[in-house]
Design a protein around this motif. Structure first.
Motif, PDB file in Angstrom:
ATOM      1  N   ASP A   1       0.857  -1.185   0.000  1.00  0.00           N
ATOM      2  CA  ASP A   1       0.000   0.000   0.000  1.00  0.00           C
ATOM      3  C   ASP A   1       0.894   1.236   0.000  1.00  0.00           C
ATOM      4  N   PRO A   2       0.992   1.934  -1.155  1.00  0.00           N
ATOM      5  CA  PRO A   2       1.876   3.100  -1.236  1.00  0.00           C
ATOM      6  C   PRO A   2       1.532   4.208  -0.242  1.00  0.00           C
TER       7      PRO A   2
ATOM      8  N   ALA B   1       6.653   5.716   3.846  1.00  0.00           N
ATOM      9  CA  ALA B   1       7.174   7.081   3.936  1.00  0.00           C
ATOM     10  C   ALA B   1       7.192   7.718   2.548  1.00  0.00           C
ATOM     11  N   PRO B   2       7.003   9.030   2.471  1.00  0.00           N
ATOM     12  CA  PRO B   2       6.935   9.701   1.162  1.00  0.00           C
ATOM     13  C   PRO B   2       8.141   9.447   0.261  1.00  0.00           C
ATOM     14  N   GLU B   3       9.320   9.311   0.839  1.00  0.00           N
ATOM     15  CA  GLU B   3      10.501   9.106  -0.003  1.00  0.00           C
ATOM     16  C   GLU B   3      10.537   7.711  -0.638  1.00  0.00           C
TER      17      GLU B   3
ATOM     18  N   ALA C   1       7.205   1.954  -3.882  1.00  0.00           N
ATOM     19  CA  ALA C   1       6.062   1.155  -3.452  1.00  0.00           C
ATOM     20  C   ALA C   1       5.015   1.069  -4.555  1.00  0.00           C
ATOM     21  N   GLU C   2       4.816   2.142  -5.289  1.00  0.00           N
ATOM     22  CA  GLU C   2       3.865   2.122  -6.403  1.00  0.00           C
ATOM     23  C   GLU C   2       4.344   1.175  -7.504  1.00  0.00           C
ATOM     24  N   LYS C   3       5.640   1.189  -7.788  1.00  0.00           N
ATOM     25  CA  LYS C   3       6.188   0.269  -8.794  1.00  0.00           C
ATOM     26  C   LYS C   3       6.034  -1.184  -8.333  1.00  0.00           C
ATOM     27  N   ARG C   4       6.303  -1.429  -7.051  1.00  0.00           N
ATOM     28  CA  ARG C   4       6.183  -2.785  -6.517  1.00  0.00           C
ATOM     29  C   ARG C   4       4.742  -3.258  -6.572  1.00  0.00           C
TER      30      ARG C   4
END
Length: 79
Positions: free
Chosen positions: A25-26, A30-32, A37-40
């Motif tokens: 869940d993106p 953490a924002p960095e 996370a979106e790619k994963r």
């Protein structure tokens, strides 16, 4: 002999069942690390879609890896 069987049965009952990896869940990272996370998550969704195709086509377990690799390659080629 009976104590060994009893201990083995207790050990099997005490272990937790293995669960598949949950979707990333993106919004919970953490924002960095959000872009990674979106790619994963996108990769996980592609893998699940190919696994569903393999289940629907009733691919044999011995051929499943090759099928999944081919499916992922064709999806990558489309993008």
């Amino acid at each position: 002999m009976k104590p060994i069987i009893f201990i083995a049965a207790i050990a099997l009952l005490a272990t937790a069942p293995a669960r598949s990896q949950p979707l990333v869940d993106p919004n919970k990272v953490a924002p960095e690390y959000r872009e990674a996370a979106e790619k994963r998550r996108a990769e996980q969704l592609r893998q699940r879609e190919c696994a569903l195709k393999a289940d629907l086509e009733k691919v044999l377990p011995r051929d499943r890896t090759a099928f999944l690799n081919q499916c992922l390659d064709t999806m990558a080629a489309k993008q």
